[in-house]
Design a protein around this motif. Structure first.
Motif, PDB file in Angstrom:
ATOM      1  N   PRO A   1      -0.875 -76.024  96.767  1.00  0.00           N
ATOM      2  CA  PRO A   1      -1.603 -76.661  97.710  1.00  0.00           C
ATOM      3  C   PRO A   1      -2.804 -76.478  97.810  1.00  0.00           C
ATOM      4  CG  PRO A   1      -0.688 -73.027  97.737  1.00  0.00           C
ATOM      5  CD  PRO A   1      -0.324 -74.488  96.877  1.00  0.00           C
ATOM      6  N   ALA A   2      -3.920 -76.138  96.914  1.00  0.00           N
ATOM      7  CA  ALA A   2      -5.059 -76.479  97.168  1.00  0.00           C
ATOM      8  C   ALA A   2      -5.452 -77.327  95.534  1.00  0.00           C
ATOM      9  CB  ALA A   2      -6.311 -74.187  96.625  1.00  0.00           C
ATOM     10  N   TRP A   3      -6.815 -78.108  95.668  1.00  0.00           N
ATOM     11  CA  TRP A   3      -6.793 -78.881  94.726  1.00  0.00           C
ATOM     12  C   TRP A   3      -7.448 -77.909  93.742  1.00  0.00           C
ATOM     13  CZ3 TRP A   3     -11.041 -80.281  92.607  1.00  0.00           C
ATOM     14  CH2 TRP A   3     -10.880 -81.094  91.456  1.00  0.00           C
ATOM     15  N   GLY A   4      -7.323 -78.866  92.522  1.00  0.00           N
ATOM     16  CA  GLY A   4      -8.144 -77.651  91.628  1.00  0.00           C
ATOM     17  C   GLY A   4      -7.739 -79.010  89.998  1.00  0.00           C
ATOM     18  N   TRP A   5      -9.129 -78.521  89.064  1.00  0.00           N
ATOM     19  CA  TRP A   5      -9.495 -79.687  88.452  1.00  0.00           C
ATOM     20  C   TRP A   5      -8.237 -79.488  88.147  1.00  0.00           C
ATOM     21  CZ3 TRP A   5     -12.368 -82.466  86.809  1.00  0.00           C
ATOM     22  CH2 TRP A   5     -12.473 -83.297  85.424  1.00  0.00           C
ATOM     23  N   SER A   6      -7.653 -78.937  88.188  1.00  0.00           N
ATOM     24  CA  SER A   6      -5.663 -79.684  86.995  1.00  0.00           C
ATOM     25  C   SER A   6      -4.801 -80.588  87.987  1.00  0.00           C
ATOM     26  CB  SER A   6      -4.913 -78.339  86.922  1.00  0.00           C
ATOM     27  OG  SER A   6      -4.471 -77.518  87.487  1.00  0.00           O
ATOM     28  N   THR A   7      -4.912 -80.527  89.448  1.00  0.00           N
ATOM     29  CA  THR A   7      -4.384 -80.744  89.773  1.00  0.00           C
ATOM     30  C   THR A   7      -4.067 -82.467  90.145  1.00  0.00           C
ATOM     31  OG1 THR A   7      -4.804 -79.547  92.083  1.00  0.00           O
ATOM     32  CG2 THR A   7      -3.744 -81.777  92.479  1.00  0.00           C
ATOM     33  N   PRO A   8      -5.311 -83.111  89.875  1.00  0.00           N
ATOM     34  CA  PRO A   8      -4.812 -84.700  89.456  1.00  0.00           C
ATOM     35  C   PRO A   8      -3.387 -85.341  88.021  1.00  0.00           C
ATOM     36  CG  PRO A   8      -6.686 -84.378  89.112  1.00  0.00           C
ATOM     37  CD  PRO A   8      -6.438 -82.941  89.790  1.00  0.00           C
ATOM     38  N   LEU A   9      -3.191 -85.632  87.843  1.00  0.00           N
ATOM     39  CA  LEU A   9      -2.636 -86.393  86.317  1.00  0.00           C
ATOM     40  C   LEU A   9      -3.865 -86.976  85.419  1.00  0.00           C
ATOM     41  CD1 LEU A   9       0.324 -88.048  87.898  1.00  0.00           C
ATOM     42  CD2 LEU A   9       0.185 -85.635  86.090  1.00  0.00           C
ATOM     43  N   ARG A  10      -4.182 -86.781  84.570  1.00  0.00           N
ATOM     44  CA  ARG A  10      -5.424 -86.675  83.480  1.00  0.00           C
ATOM     45  C   ARG A  10      -5.668 -87.347  82.160  1.00  0.00           C
ATOM     46  NH1 ARG A  10      -9.846 -85.262  86.673  1.00  0.00           N
ATOM     47  NH2 ARG A  10      -9.865 -83.908  87.871  1.00  0.00           N
ATOM     48  N   THR A  11      -4.462 -87.056  81.461  1.00  0.00           N
ATOM     49  CA  THR A  11      -4.017 -87.853  80.448  1.00  0.00           C
ATOM     50  C   THR A  11      -3.612 -88.966  80.538  1.00  0.00           C
ATOM     51  OG1 THR A  11      -1.609 -86.808  79.936  1.00  0.00           O
ATOM     52  CG2 THR A  11      -3.419 -85.756  79.549  1.00  0.00           C
ATOM     53  N   GLU A  12      -3.749 -90.521  79.517  1.00  0.00           N
ATOM     54  CA  GLU A  12      -3.466 -91.238  79.693  1.00  0.00           C
ATOM     55  C   GLU A  12      -2.264 -91.406  79.735  1.00  0.00           C
ATOM     56  OE1 GLU A  12      -6.972 -93.807  77.635  1.00  0.00           O
ATOM     57  OE2 GLU A  12      -5.679 -92.181  76.316  1.00  0.00           O
ATOM     58  N   ARG A  13      -0.694 -90.278  78.879  1.00  0.00           N
ATOM     59  CA  ARG A  13       0.038 -91.167  79.132  1.00  0.00           C
ATOM     60  C   ARG A  13       0.786 -90.048  80.312  1.00  0.00           C
ATOM     61  NH1 ARG A  13       5.128 -87.660  76.426  1.00  0.00           N
ATOM     62  NH2 ARG A  13       6.918 -88.730  76.094  1.00  0.00           N
ATOM     63  N   ALA A  14       0.568 -89.564  81.230  1.00  0.00           N
ATOM     64  CA  ALA A  14       0.815 -88.931  82.362  1.00  0.00           C
ATOM     65  C   ALA A  14       0.362 -90.038  83.829  1.00  0.00           C
ATOM     66  CB  ALA A  14       0.208 -87.570  82.650  1.00  0.00           C
ATOM     67  N   ARG A  15      -0.468 -90.428  83.662  1.00  0.00           N
ATOM     68  CA  ARG A  15      -1.150 -91.226  83.975  1.00  0.00           C
ATOM     69  C   ARG A  15       0.230 -92.321  84.384  1.00  0.00           C
ATOM     70  NH1 ARG A  15      -5.060 -90.468  87.145  1.00  0.00           N
ATOM     71  NH2 ARG A  15      -5.525 -92.834  88.017  1.00  0.00           N
TER      72      ARG A  15
ATOM     73  N   SER B   1      -5.264 -80.774 100.687  1.00  0.00           N
ATOM     74  CA  SER B   1      -4.632 -79.761 100.992  1.00  0.00           C
ATOM     75  C   SER B   1      -3.411 -79.920 102.624  1.00  0.00           C
ATOM     76  CB  SER B   1      -5.375 -79.009 101.675  1.00  0.00           C
ATOM     77  OG  SER B   1      -6.160 -78.263 100.085  1.00  0.00           O
ATOM     78  N   GLU B   2      -3.683 -80.651 103.552  1.00  0.00           N
ATOM     79  CA  GLU B   2      -3.868 -81.705 104.470  1.00  0.00           C
ATOM     80  C   GLU B   2      -2.095 -82.295 104.610  1.00  0.00           C
ATOM     81  OE1 GLU B   2      -4.085 -85.100 107.624  1.00  0.00           O
ATOM     82  OE2 GLU B   2      -6.436 -83.894 106.309  1.00  0.00           O
ATOM     83  N   LEU B   3      -1.935 -83.240 102.993  1.00  0.00           N
ATOM     84  CA  LEU B   3      -0.643 -84.036 102.190  1.00  0.00           C
ATOM     85  C   LEU B   3       0.367 -82.432 102.229  1.00  0.00           C
ATOM     86  CD1 LEU B   3      -2.130 -87.442 102.256  1.00  0.00           C
ATOM     87  CD2 LEU B   3      -1.435 -86.541 103.485  1.00  0.00           C
ATOM     88  N   TYR B   4      -0.462 -81.822 101.152  1.00  0.00           N
ATOM     89  CA  TYR B   4       0.506 -80.902 100.277  1.00  0.00           C
ATOM     90  C   TYR B   4       1.550 -80.365 101.252  1.00  0.00           C
ATOM     91  CZ  TYR B   4       2.199 -77.338  97.045  1.00  0.00           C
ATOM     92  OH  TYR B   4       3.211 -77.211  96.540  1.00  0.00           O
ATOM     93  N   ASP B   5       2.805 -80.705 100.123  1.00  0.00           N
ATOM     94  CA  ASP B   5       4.104 -80.450 100.514  1.00  0.00           C
ATOM     95  C   ASP B   5       5.366 -79.251  99.875  1.00  0.00           C
ATOM     96  OD1 ASP B   5       7.252 -80.234 101.345  1.00  0.00           O
ATOM     97  OD2 ASP B   5       6.792 -81.841 102.184  1.00  0.00           O
ATOM     98  N   ASP B   6       5.113 -78.266 100.463  1.00  0.00           N
ATOM     99  CA  ASP B   6       6.220 -77.349  98.785  1.00  0.00           C
ATOM    100  C   ASP B   6       7.306 -77.728  98.311  1.00  0.00           C
ATOM    101  OD1 ASP B   6       4.069 -74.875 100.351  1.00  0.00           O
ATOM    102  OD2 ASP B   6       5.461 -74.574 101.724  1.00  0.00           O
ATOM    103  N   SER B   7       8.011 -78.410  99.088  1.00  0.00           N
ATOM    104  CA  SER B   7       9.301 -79.322  98.741  1.00  0.00           C
ATOM    105  C   SER B   7       8.361 -79.793  97.001  1.00  0.00           C
ATOM    106  CB  SER B   7      10.065 -80.207  99.407  1.00  0.00           C
ATOM    107  OG  SER B   7       8.385 -81.613  99.307  1.00  0.00           O
ATOM    108  N   TRP B   8       7.243 -79.972  96.811  1.00  0.00           N
ATOM    109  CA  TRP B   8       6.917 -81.119  95.503  1.00  0.00           C
ATOM    110  C   TRP B   8       6.869 -79.977  94.694  1.00  0.00           C
ATOM    111  CZ3 TRP B   8       0.837 -83.168  97.358  1.00  0.00           C
ATOM    112  CH2 TRP B   8       1.289 -83.883  98.445  1.00  0.00           C
ATOM    113  N   ALA B   9       6.962 -78.375  94.663  1.00  0.00           N
ATOM    114  CA  ALA B   9       6.748 -77.660  93.699  1.00  0.00           C
ATOM    115  C   ALA B   9       8.266 -77.520  92.874  1.00  0.00           C
ATOM    116  CB  ALA B   9       6.702 -76.419  93.491  1.00  0.00           C
ATOM    117  N   GLN B  10       9.631 -78.627  93.185  1.00  0.00           N
ATOM    118  CA  GLN B  10      10.627 -78.656  92.671  1.00  0.00           C
ATOM    119  C   GLN B  10      10.656 -80.118  92.294  1.00  0.00           C
ATOM    120  OE1 GLN B  10      10.164 -76.741  95.560  1.00  0.00           O
ATOM    121  NE2 GLN B  10      10.332 -75.058  94.030  1.00  0.00           N
ATOM    122  N   ASP B  11       9.310 -80.595  92.802  1.00  0.00           N
ATOM    123  CA  ASP B  11       9.695 -82.273  91.643  1.00  0.00           C
ATOM    124  C   ASP B  11       9.866 -81.849  90.607  1.00  0.00           C
ATOM    125  OD1 ASP B  11      10.380 -84.472  92.073  1.00  0.00           O
ATOM    126  OD2 ASP B  11       8.953 -84.988  93.687  1.00  0.00           O
ATOM    127  N   SER B  12      10.239 -83.193  89.572  1.00  0.00           N
ATOM    128  CA  SER B  12      10.557 -83.196  88.247  1.00  0.00           C
ATOM    129  C   SER B  12      10.114 -84.982  88.127  1.00  0.00           C
ATOM    130  CB  SER B  12      11.771 -83.006  87.793  1.00  0.00           C
ATOM    131  OG  SER B  12      12.870 -83.037  87.861  1.00  0.00           O
TER     132      SER B  12
END
Length: 190
Positions: free
Chosen positions: A51-65, A24-35
């Protein structure tokens, strides 16, 4: 490029709600446009984390990581003024074991890794899964999809992924007006 670096780094590392305040502290609204810089078919959008951490915030699949790690390598290479071919030469010369492992590595449509070498096996993978994959990919055999995996399969190709990510990030930097510290200035001096 620091924002792109931070987004990928935090999505790799903020794995539990213990990181919620940091996120939450480091979140930047510009990230929503990053691809994603490289073409990663089937991966969810990189900037979809809010902006709020949730279970889907981290990259969890081996390929995404792995995708985030490849793109971080390309970003850092640009920051160090290393071109794509130099990055690939570093990969080949300094990480020959990873090159060997990735030469026989695929990812399924759900992001699960499947590899030939037991040192590179994906989560829950067995030797039989790789044998089933080879039978599935062989057009003469056309075997069934390995148990527990989902077609289609994507072959790992770090060198092509590096080239693509490096080119995209280079273009983003060029459009932003950034000039490499090693590039000559308007007078031709470096």
């Amino acid at each position: 490029m620091a924002e792109a670096l931070l987004l990928r780094t935090l999505r790799l590392n903020c794995l539990t709600n213990a990181y919620a305040d940091l996120w939450s502290e480091l979140y930047d609204d510009s990230w929503a446009q990053d691809s994603w810089a490289a073409d990663w078919p089937g991966l969810p959008p990189l900037g979809e984390a809010g902006p709020a951490w949730g279970w889907s915030t981290p990259l969890r699949t081996e390929r995404a990581r792995r995708a985030a790690l490849v793109e971080l390598d390309a970003l850092v290479a640009l920051m160090l003024d290393i071109d794509a071919e130099e990055l690939i030469a570093l990969y080949r010369s300094r990480f020959p074991q990873m090159l060997t492992y990735e030469s026989a590595m695929w990812f399924d449509a759900d992001g699960r890794k499947i590899a030939e070498n037991f040192n590179a096996f994906g989560h829950g993978q067995t030797k039989q899964h790789f044998e089933q994959l080879m039978a599935h990919l062989d057009p003469e055999v056309n075997g069934p999809v390995p148990d527990g995996y989902t077609a289609p399969f994507y072959k790992a190709d770090r060198e092509a992924e590096y080239r693509q990510a490096h080119a995209v990030f280079s273009e983003r930097l060029r459009r932003s007006g950034w000039q490499s510290p090693a590039a000559p200035d308007a007078d031709g001096a470096s």
